[in-house]
Design an enzyme around this catalytic site. Structure first.
Site, mmCIF file in Angstrom:
data_model
loop_
_atom_site.group_PDB
_atom_site.id
_atom_site.type_symbol
_atom_site.label_atom_id
_atom_site.label_comp_id
_atom_site.label_asym_id
_atom_site.label_seq_id
_atom_site.Cartn_x
_atom_site.Cartn_y
_atom_site.Cartn_z
ATOM 1 N N HIS A 1 0.072 8.733 -5.430
ATOM 2 C CA HIS A 1 -0.213 7.632 -3.941
ATOM 3 C C HIS A 1 -1.752 7.719 -4.163
ATOM 4 C CE1 HIS A 1 3.750 9.165 -2.864
ATOM 5 N NE2 HIS A 1 3.957 7.991 -2.399
ATOM 6 N N HIS A 2 -2.319 6.686 -3.431
ATOM 7 C CA HIS A 2 -3.684 6.616 -3.167
ATOM 8 C C HIS A 2 -3.906 7.605 -2.165
ATOM 9 C CE1 HIS A 2 -7.441 4.841 -1.124
ATOM 10 N NE2 HIS A 2 -7.722 5.050 -2.175
ATOM 11 N N PHE A 3 -5.367 8.219 -2.481
ATOM 12 C CA PHE A 3 -5.925 9.465 -1.749
ATOM 13 C C PHE A 3 -6.653 8.676 -0.670
ATOM 14 C CE2 PHE A 3 -10.297 10.090 -4.217
ATOM 15 C CZ PHE A 3 -10.433 8.796 -4.178
#
Ligand SMILES: [Zn+2]
Ligand SMILES: [Zn+2]
Length: 356
Positions: free
Chosen positions: A168-170
Site C-alpha cells: 500500500h502507498h505510505f
C-alpha cells in the site's frame, strides 16, 4: 555462518508487540511477529543477532508528528476499549495506546543503537505503521513510527532515505514529511482504482522545500518480480545512489507478496530479497552501513514471516542453508500487459525526477 562485525545487527523486541493485534476477524494480527520470532529461533539466528528491549518513551515524542487532541482520543478509547480511530479500518481495543506506543519506542531504540555505534543495522518488525496521519489513525496504523523516527534522526543526520515496499502507498508518512527536505521518501505500491488508500501517483513529489523529495512508484495489480525489480533498478536504486543518504530506513510490508489476500501485487521472496540485498549494499556503500528495517502490513501471516526472516538474515549477513526452506519455490513473472504499464511508469518517473 557467523556474520562479520560489518553487519553487526540488533533485533528490537518488546512483548507488548503481541498486544498490537486487532480482535475478531480483523486481518492485522501479531501472529506475524510471533511466527518471525519462531523462525529466527528455529534457525538459531538469535545466536548471531542480539535482542534488546525498547526504552520507555513518553507522549512528547508523538507530538513531533501527531496532534495533542488525537493522542488524547487514542488514550480515551484505549481505556474504554472500543470505538473507531478512523473511518472504519482501525478499531480501538483496551490497551491500544500502550501497544502503539511500544512500537514507536522500538523504532527509537533501533535509531539509538545505530547512533551510539553499537550496531550498524537495527531491526524492528513492530514498526512500519505508515498510514497513521497527524490527527487520525488509518489502515490499521495508530501512530506513525516511521515519520517519528525520521524526525528524531534528523536531529543528527541531514540525509535520510525512507524506502517503503509495503503493497500500500505510505500516505501517512508522505503527508507528515511532505515538506521535509532532510529525507527522501520513496514508496513502491499497488495503485489502482478504488484501492486503499487511493494516493501515490507519480505526480505526488512533495511540496515547499520538500518538493522533489518524495518519489512514488505506482504499480498495477499483477506486478511480478520481473517488473518490480525493473522499477527498483531503474528508479529507486539510482535515486538512492544519487541522494547519498547517511541513514536508510526500509519499511518491509509483507503484503506485496503474491499470497497476500488484500493486495494484488505478485512479489515472491526472490523479488523481496533482490530489493533488500541492494538496499543493504547501498547502506554499506553510502551510509557507513546505517540501516533500520521495520515491518509493516502483511495479511498472509506465513509469507510475511518468511519475508521478514529472510530479510533479517540478509541484513545480518547470515547465510545458512536452512534459509532456503523459507523461500518461495520460484520467482514470479508479469504479463506483457502489466510489463508495458510498468515501463510507462518508469519512463514518467525518469522524466519527473530527472533520473537517467
Ligand atoms: Zn551489512
Ligand atoms: Zn500494506
Amino acid at each position: 555462518m557467523r556474520p562479520s562485525l560489518l553487519h553487526k545487527t540488533v533485533f528490537v523486541w518488546s512483548d507488548l508487540y503481541y498486544n498490537y493485534s486487532f480482535p475478531d476477524d480483523h486481518p492485522f494480527k501479531s501472529i506475524r511477529e510471533s511466527l518471525t520470532k519462531k523462525f529466527l529461533d528455529q534457525l538459531g539466528l538469535f545466536h548471531e543477532i542480539k535482542q534488546v528491549e525498547p526504552d520507555p518513551i513518553d507522549e512528547e515524542v508523538l507530538l513531533q508528528v501527531h496532534s495533542k487532541d488525537y493522542i488524547n482520543v487514542v488514550k480515551r478509547m484505549s481505556e474504554r476499549g472500543h470505538g473507531m480511530l478512523d473511518d472504519g479500518d482501525t478499531p480501538a481495543f483496551r490497551g491500544i495506546y500502550e501497544a502503539s506506543l511500544a512500537r514507536v519506542a522500538g523504532n527509537l531504540k533501533a535509531l539509538k543503537e545505530i547512533e551510539s555505534g553499537n550496531f550498524v543495522h537495527a531491526i524492528n518488525i513492530g514498526g512500519g505503521l505508515h498510514h497513521a496521519k497527524r490527527s487520525s489513525a488509518g489502515g490499521f496504523c495508530v501512530f506513525n513510527d516511521i515519520a517519528i523516527v525520521a524526525k528524531e534522526a534528523e536531529k543528527k543526520y541531514n540525509r535520510i532515505v525512507i524506502l517503503d515496499i509495503d503493497g500500500h502507498h505510505f500516505d501517512g508518512t508522505q503527508s507528515l514529511l511532505y515538506d521535509d527536505d532532510k529525507s527522501l521518501k520513496i514508496s513502491m505500491h499497488m495503485y489502482h482504482a478504488n484501492f486503499f488508500p487511493g494516493s501515490g501517483s507519480v505526480n505526488e513529489v512533495g511540496e515547499g522545500k520538500g518538493k522533489g523529495f518524495t518519489i512514488n512508484v505506482p504499480l498495477p495489480p499483477g506486478t511480478g518480480d520481473d517488473a518490480y525489480i525493473m522499477a527498483f533498478d531503474e528508479i529507486v536504486y539510482p535515486a538512492i545512489l544519487r541522494y547519498k543518504p547517511d541513514l536508510i530506513v526500509l519499511e518491509v510490508g509483507g503484503d506485496s507478496h503474491f499470497g497476500d489476500p488484500l493486495v494484488e501485487l505478485k512479489l515472491s521472496t526472490n523479488g523481496y530479497l533482490h530489493v533488500v540485498r541492494k538496499v543493504h549494499e547501498l547502506a554499506h556503500q553510502l551510509s557507513d552501513g546505517r540501516l533500520i528495517m521495520t515491518g509493516g502490513g502483511g495479511y498472509n501471516y506465513d509469507a510475511t514471516a518468511r519475508v521478514w526472516t529472510l530479510s533479517i538474515a540478509e541484513i545480518a549477513g547470515i547465510k545458512e542453508m536452512e534459509l532456503e526452506t523459507l523461500h518461495d519455490c520460484c520467482g514470479t513473472a508479469s504479463t506483457p500487459f502489466v510489463m508495458e504499464k510498468v515501463k510507462k511508469v518508469i519512463e514518467q518517473l525518469k522524466e519527473i525526477h530527472n533520473i537517467s
